[in-house]
Design an enzyme around this catalytic site. Structure first.
Site, PDB file in Angstrom:
ATOM      1  CE  LYS A  85      -3.765   2.353   2.279  1.00 48.89           C
ATOM      2  NZ  LYS A  85      -4.740   2.358   3.360  1.00 48.89           N
ATOM      3  CE  LYS A 106      -6.091   1.912  -0.820  1.00 46.62           C
ATOM      4  NZ  LYS A 106      -6.667   1.857   0.488  1.00 46.62           N
TER       5      LYS A 106
HETATM    6  C1  PBG Z   1      -7.529   3.631   5.019  1.00 48.67           C
HETATM    7  C2  PBG Z   1      -7.968   3.419   3.616  1.00 48.67           C
HETATM    8  C3  PBG Z   1      -7.735   4.338   2.583  1.00 48.67           C
HETATM    9  C4  PBG Z   1      -8.327   3.787   1.432  1.00 48.67           C
HETATM   10  C5  PBG Z   1      -8.881   2.566   1.780  1.00 48.67           C
HETATM   11  N1  PBG Z   1      -8.634   2.351   3.133  1.00 48.67           N
HETATM   12  C6  PBG Z   1      -7.135   5.672   2.595  1.00 48.67           C
HETATM   13  C7  PBG Z   1      -5.887   5.929   3.304  1.00 48.67           C
HETATM   14  O1  PBG Z   1      -4.980   5.088   3.427  1.00 48.67           O
HETATM   15  O2  PBG Z   1      -5.799   7.052   3.766  1.00 48.67           O
HETATM   16  C8  PBG Z   1      -8.325   4.480   0.095  1.00 48.67           C
HETATM   17  C9  PBG Z   1      -9.270   4.018  -0.934  1.00 48.67           C
HETATM   18  C10 PBG Z   1      -9.475   4.939  -2.066  1.00 48.67           C
HETATM   19  O3  PBG Z   1      -8.802   5.972  -2.238  1.00 48.67           O
HETATM   20  O4  PBG Z   1     -10.360   4.643  -2.884  1.00 48.67           O
HETATM   21  N2  PBG Z   1      -7.758   2.635   5.917  1.00 48.67           N
END
Ligand code: PBG
Length: 311
Positions: A182, A235
């Site tokens: 991530k 991601k």
């Molecule tokens: C945080 C989380 C995020 C997303 C999914 N879970 C954002 C972050 O890490 O701040 C992002 C998903 C998206 O942008 O569509 N637990």
């Protein structure tokens, strides 16, 4: 035509998609101005929406709650409330559609007053205290009926801890989909707006990955495999196709990819201006993610794309 079909290397199908859903604890479904085409659903609205997704062949959803500000705390205890929004949503979905695969996000950001995925003390994220809380969150989601627990926080050691907590509580069959790679990405901006979960101070770079790094994703993969992950995720997706391909080559586990809010919005807004064709670019972006090696794709386009594939 026939020759193309015979030699086509990659096929997308509605069964590849996981639909992310935003929920809130209100009776109305609310349009999200910063995410055209997405809503913050009431529980009833969500059940109806999921019925439509299932009807076009989308087998799975992932839930993201917008938690009322009054329930947010330093430690985010609301995350394991039996009567919490996510817990109620899981029960409503599983009772309406037992065959639906329900995936849940495990991280503290919706519940944490600081807007971070972990507990913050004097500007530092407390890894171990956070993991304890995440374990309680995961067990309460499993108890409500979740099929796949997806820790999105990137705290070190959380997959092993979650596996242990779930097994001890009797949820050996609940799978873990780890957000293995991530990245600390600006593509999450619209999502944080949709949930009001942006960090109050600092950024997430101390626990999310540096977009410049490629080999590090493989190191994270080895750790997650070792700790017992069942699915590994990359991601964002579109700007990280090399990472998806690396994971695909180095693991026998299923690989998931998350086409995140910013990716979705770039396609939505450019096509709203008439600059690109939404349907074509949507399908091309999804086929590229699949071609790179993803077995499943989390995408806000799930319903639209599934519908097109069925036509
Ligand atoms: C945080 C989380 C995020 C997303 C999914 N879970 C954002 C972050 O890490 O701040 C992002 C998903 C998206 O942008 O569509 N637990």
């Amino acid at each position: 035509m026939g020759l193309r079909a015979l030699t086509r290397e990659t096929l997308l199908s509605p069964g590849d998609f996981v639909l992310p859903l935003f929920l809130h604890d209100l009776e109305v479904d609310e349009v999200i101005p910063s995410m055209p085409g997405c809503r913050r659903w009431s529980l009833d609205g969500m059940v109806k929406e999921v019925g439509e997704a299932l009807a076009v062949g989308v087998p799975a959803v992932v839930l993201f709650p917008a938690v009322d500000h009054s329930l947010k705390t330093k430690r985010g205890e609301e995350c394991f409330n039996y009567e919490g929004l996510v817990q109620r949503a899981i029960r409503a979905l599983k009772s309406a559609y037992p065959e639906l695969v329900v995936m849940t996000d495990v991280a503290l950001d919706p519940y944490n007053i600081d807007g971070h995925d972990g507990i913050v003390e004097e500007g530092e994220i407390l890894n171990d205290e956070t993991i304890e809380m995440l374990c309680k969150q995961a067990v309460s989601q499993a108890e409500a009926g979740a099929d796949i627990i997806a820790p999105s926080d990137m705290m070190d050691g959380r997959v092993g801890a979650l596996r242990g907590a779930l097994d001890t509580a009797g949820y050996q069959k609940v799978s873990i989909c780890s957000y293995t790679a991530k990245y600390a990405s600006a593509y999450y901006g619209p999502f944080r707006g949709a949930l009001g979960s942006a960090p109050k101070s600092g950024d997430k770079k101390s626990y999310q990955m540096d977009p410049s790094n490629r080999r590090e994703a493989l190191r994270e993969l080895l750790l997650d495999e070792d700790e017992g992950a069942d699915i590994v995720m990359v991601k964002p997706a579109g700007a990280y196709l090399d990472i998806i391909s690396d994971l695909r080559e180095h693991t026998t586990l299923p690989v998931a990819a998350y086409q995140v809010s910013g990716e979705y919005l770039m396609i939505k807004s450019a096509s709203a201006e008439g600059w690109i064709c939404e349907e074509s670019v949507m399908m091309e972006s999804l086929i590229a993610i699949k071609r790179a090696g993803a077995d499943m794709i989390l995408t806000y386009f799930a319903k639209e794309a599934a519908r097109l594939l069925r036509e």
